[in-house]
Design an enzyme around this catalytic site. Structure first.
Site, PDB file in Angstrom:
ATOM      1  CB  CYS A  69     -60.561 -26.540-160.550  1.00  0.00           C
ATOM      2  SG  CYS A  69     -59.215 -25.372-160.677  1.00  0.00           S
ATOM      3  NE  ARG A  93     -65.445 -27.850-157.165  1.00  0.00           N
ATOM      4  CZ  ARG A  93     -65.038 -28.843-156.358  1.00  0.00           C
ATOM      5  NH1 ARG A  93     -65.931 -29.525-155.682  1.00  0.00           N
ATOM      6  NH2 ARG A  93     -63.769 -29.164-156.244  1.00  0.00           N
ATOM      7  CD1 TRP A 108     -61.434 -19.557-157.512  1.00  0.00           C
ATOM      8  CD2 TRP A 108     -59.708 -20.594-156.546  1.00  0.00           C
ATOM      9  NE1 TRP A 108     -61.124 -18.867-156.359  1.00  0.00           N
ATOM     10  CE2 TRP A 108     -60.061 -19.460-155.752  1.00  0.00           C
ATOM     11  CE3 TRP A 108     -58.643 -21.377-156.118  1.00  0.00           C
ATOM     12  CZ2 TRP A 108     -59.406 -19.128-154.572  1.00  0.00           C
ATOM     13  CZ3 TRP A 108     -57.993 -21.044-154.938  1.00  0.00           C
ATOM     14  CH2 TRP A 108     -58.363 -19.931-154.194  1.00  0.00           C
ATOM     15  CG  ASN A 151     -59.585 -29.333-158.395  1.00  0.00           C
ATOM     16  OD1 ASN A 151     -58.921 -28.335-158.122  1.00  0.00           O
ATOM     17  ND2 ASN A 151     -60.550 -29.793-157.612  1.00  0.00           N
ATOM     18  N   GLY A 152     -56.094 -29.092-158.840  1.00  0.00           N
ATOM     19  CA  GLY A 152     -54.987 -29.359-157.919  1.00  0.00           C
ATOM     20  C   GLY A 152     -53.781 -28.519-158.316  1.00  0.00           C
ATOM     21  CD  GLU A 154     -69.701 -17.491-139.463  1.00  0.00           C
ATOM     22  OE1 GLU A 154     -68.461 -17.677-139.352  1.00  0.00           O
ATOM     23  OE2 GLU A 154     -70.342 -17.764-140.498  1.00  0.00           O
ATOM     24  CE  LYS A 159     -71.005 -16.607-143.656  1.00  0.00           C
ATOM     25  NZ  LYS A 159     -69.924 -17.145-142.952  1.00  0.00           N
ATOM     26  CD  GLU A 214     -67.567 -15.658-146.314  1.00  0.00           C
ATOM     27  OE1 GLU A 214     -66.808 -16.352-146.987  1.00  0.00           O
ATOM     28  OE2 GLU A 214     -68.266 -16.129-145.413  1.00  0.00           O
ATOM     29  CG  HIS A 249     -57.004  -4.342-123.101  1.00  0.00           C
ATOM     30  ND1 HIS A 249     -56.401  -3.839-121.987  1.00  0.00           N
ATOM     31  CD2 HIS A 249     -58.032  -5.097-122.670  1.00  0.00           C
ATOM     32  CE1 HIS A 249     -57.021  -4.288-120.900  1.00  0.00           C
ATOM     33  NE2 HIS A 249     -58.008  -5.063-121.282  1.00  0.00           N
ATOM     34  CE  LYS A 301     -70.103 -23.888-149.257  1.00  0.00           C
ATOM     35  NZ  LYS A 301     -70.521 -22.991-148.159  1.00  0.00           N
TER      36      LYS A 301
HETATM   37  C1  AGP Z   1     -67.238 -19.389-144.710  1.00  0.00           C
HETATM   38  O1  AGP Z   1     -68.321 -18.543-145.059  1.00  0.00           O
HETATM   39  C2  AGP Z   1     -66.190 -19.457-145.788  1.00  0.00           C
HETATM   40  N1  AGP Z   1     -66.738 -19.821-147.023  1.00  0.00           N
HETATM   41  C3  AGP Z   1     -64.968 -20.249-145.377  1.00  0.00           C
HETATM   42  O2  AGP Z   1     -64.384 -19.573-144.288  1.00  0.00           O
HETATM   43  C4  AGP Z   1     -65.202 -21.721-144.947  1.00  0.00           C
HETATM   44  O3  AGP Z   1     -65.910 -21.769-143.738  1.00  0.00           O
HETATM   45  C5  AGP Z   1     -63.834 -22.374-144.741  1.00  0.00           C
HETATM   46  O4  AGP Z   1     -63.151 -22.352-145.970  1.00  0.00           O
HETATM   47  C6  AGP Z   1     -63.933 -23.821-144.243  1.00  0.00           C
HETATM   48  O5  AGP Z   1     -64.622 -24.600-145.178  1.00  0.00           O
HETATM   49  P1  AGP Z   1     -65.113 -26.075-144.741  1.00  0.00           P
HETATM   50  O6  AGP Z   1     -66.125 -25.882-143.652  1.00  0.00           O
HETATM   51  O7  AGP Z   1     -65.679 -26.667-145.984  1.00  0.00           O
HETATM   52  O8  AGP Z   1     -63.898 -26.809-144.240  1.00  0.00           O
END
Ligand code: AGP
Length: 606
Positions: free
Chosen positions: A2, A27, A72, A98-99, A480, A484, A487, A503, A601
């Site tokens: 949020c 966000r 969110w 937010n929370g 990584e 990408k 996500e 394996h 985010k």
């Molecule tokens: C990465 O592309 C994602 N958005 C997510 O995995 C992110 O890296 C993870 O939530 C950690 O976020 P931070 O680096 O702000 O702690």
């Protein structure tokens, strides 16, 4: 997560609120709303984008005091009714939150027994009715909010406006709130991004803080009622343009910002003469670096992958045991903490709840944690108290790119620093410093000549799943790349150390299965060739990320060369094609590149 934005001053509030909501879109959210006070309080909220909210507003929404929110969903579905702001029964109080209120169910039961009908399914709404009940006993706004929060359990960043008072009451416990200071006007926001264009002077609330924000000033106090003088800090330490500029998406902008972001991270931290590096903010002497028993890195998602790269570089260069932990696991495994070990919390946002919880666990056991963080003044940065900023500049796309590269660069700097305090020679150190110094230019060269990315996208965009393989320092890079593509293009992916593939995961392969292999020119390359051949023997299509000019290219169906660099620094180059593959695959599939479904985010809930 949020987002919150608030304004009180001598200008109309709505332009600030809508612009602030747009700057908070990164966000991640599913609905938004505003509450503007002009005598009475008018509230407008709906599911969908901020643009949908804006289109639904009456032509005139007047008032010089207001709050706004992007939601969110955590408790309750995505509906207009569940969107924030939430109001008291008589509409004289409006609140955004937010929370997570952990005891919302019992508070809701109490309110319903008192005959109060709640309109939404959310946890947040219970707060505004509790505040209203306190106001009806004659309490002033700040007292009403404080009393309410004393009965709540969980996390909050809240802003509350009252029809009968010219002020915004804010409170923070676990979800960040920043107050932007103006002349005859003030703002409140969940983070500094919406404030950068408005003011450079901010007050970052701490957990347990409350604040009365009015036209002519800020009064902060603690949960127990003590008044506090909150520190005013400046935003001018942050570089980078938060605007999209000429790019179609923030992700593409941030991919192309990597050379400059890396320069921002490295500048002033390399000592070529002595073959050394220095991260001053860590506050570590050579003597301390010599004696530490081990290093532990904590992170989630991309930050975890950067930590896994960092672990290998530190262990290789400094010969000190180093482990990268999943933050969300670490805290629940009752870790044994050595108080003279070094712990790093790696995080772009500095707000990730799992990493923050892990930091607190280490501190609770007497350990010290240093941040490797992008957002200046973020919660984890302040919880750690010490560390280094990676200076990526604002990263708004949910898919992290330039922050990954800068986290790896910062951890590489540390590896050189601790290595030189131990057995790493000056000559080797000078070679490493020269190589690291050159990486931004090599990134620039690759981005100017990206190779057959579109061909790869044609191969992966309709695949049932994609296997990513790498060995050694390339194994976390493979993870990584998988993250990408998952996500933002929603393609099921599996990332495995190449040696492990035989394996089990090899059973997944059938004619035409796409396999992405990361194989820079290092000591493990030949082993990786064997893995490639095992895959090809099952009909897989090999997409190979490799060093320019390397004959390994012949092993691939599609080969993507990247510039050569020291084996310790290849992740900052081999990750680039993987970022672009994910970006272009998402576009080809019509996905929302910067705001992928279900993701935020910064994940500030555990
Ligand atoms: C990465 O592309 C994602 N958005 C997510 O995995 C992110 O890296 C993870 O939530 C950690 O976020 P931070 O680096 O702000 O702690």
């Amino acid at each position: 997560m949020c987002g919150i934005i608030g304004y009180i001053g001598h200008q109309q509030a709505i332009p600030f609120l809508l612009d602030g909501l747009r700057r908070l879109e990164y966000r991640g959210y599913d609905s938004s709303g505003v509450a503007v006070k002009n005598g009475d309080i008018s509230v407008h909220k709906k599911t969908g984008k901020v643009a949908d909210l804006e289109a639904s507003l009456p032509t005139k929404v007047e008032g010089t005091c207001g709050i706004a929110h992007t939601r969110w969903a955590t408790h309750g579905g995505v509906t207009d009714e569940n969107a924030h702001p939430h109001c008291s029964a008589d509409g004289k109080i409006a609140l955004v939150h937010n929370g997570i209120i952990e005891n919302a169910r019992s508070l809701r039961n109490y309110l319903e027994k008192e005959g109060i009908k709640l309109r939404s399914e959310t946890d947040s709404e219970v707060l505004v009715h509790m505040i209203d009940r306190e106001i009806s006993t004659g309490a002033k706004p700040l007292t009403a909010v404080r009393r309410t929060l004393k009965r709540a359990r969980g996390t909050w960043g809240i802003c509350v406006v009252f029809e009968s008072h010219e002020k915004i009451i804010c409170a923070r416990n676990g979800s960040p709130l920043v107050i932007g200071l103006g002349s005859g006007e003030n703002w409140v926001a969940s983070d500094t991004l919406p404030l950068q264009a408005l003011t450079q002077q901010v007050i970052r609330l701490e957990d347990g803080d409350l604040a009365e924000v009015s036209v002519d000033g800020i009064k902060t106090s603690r949960f127990d009622g003590r008044t506090t003088d909150s520190e005013v800090t400046s935003l001018d330490g942050e570089w980078g343009e938060a605007e999209l500029g000429d790019y179609p998406h923030f992700m593409l902008k941030e991919i192309h910002e990597q050379p400059e972001a890396l320069r921002q991270c490295l500048t002033g931290r390399l000592d070529l003469k002595n073959g050394n590096a220095r991260l001053g903010g860590l506050g570590l002497t050579a003597k301390q670096l010599q004696k530490i028993p081990h290093v532990r890195l904590l992170g989630c998602g991309t930050a975890l992958h950067a930590s896994q790269v960092g672990r290998l570089v530190i262990e290789q260069l400094a010969r000190v045991p180093t482990v990268a932990h999943v933050s969300s696991e670490f805290r629940h495994n009752n870790p044994v903490i050595e108080t003279d070990a070094i712990h790093f919390a790696v995080s772009q946002s500095g707000e990730t709840a799992d990493t923050l919880a892990a930091v607190k666990e280490i501190q609770l056991k007497g350990g010290e944690v240093r941040g490797v963080i992008n957002v200046v003044g973020s919660t984890i940065a302040r919880q750690c108290g010490r560390g280094c900023y990676i200076h990526s500049g604002p990263e708004q796309s949910v898919a992290s790119t330039k922050a990954f590269s800068n986290m790896v660069a910062a951890l590489s700097l540390f590896a050189i620093q601790i290595g030189r305090a131990r057995s790493l020679s000056r000559e080797k150190g000078k070679h490493l410093v020269k190589s690291l110094q050159k990486v931004p230019q090599l990134v620039e060269e690759y981005l100017a000549n990206q190779g057959p990315i579109d061909e790869v996208v044609d191969l992966v965009k309709d695949a049932k799943s994609v296997l990513f393989l790498g060995r050694g320092i390339s194994a976390p890079v493979a993870r990584e790349g998988a993250l990408k593509l998952m996500e933002i293009a929603y393609i099921p992916c599996l990332a495995y150390p190449a040696g492990e593939m035989k394996h089990g995961p090899i059973a997944l392969l059938e004619e035409g299965s796409p396999v992405v292999v990361v194989a820079p020119n290092d000591s493990l390359k030949e082993k990786t060739v064997s893995s490639i051949q095992e895959c090809r023997a099952r009909g897989a299509k090999i997409i190979l990320i490799h060093e320019e000019g390397d004959s390994i290219a012949e092993e691939a169906d599609i080969s993507i060369p990247v510039p050569a660099t020291d084996p310790m620094f290849t992740p900052m180059l081999t990750v680039l094609p993987l970022q672009l593959i994910a970006y272009k695959a998402a576009l080809a599939l019509g996905c929302d590149v910067d705001r992928p479904r279900n993701l935020a985010k910064s994940v500030t809930v555990e």
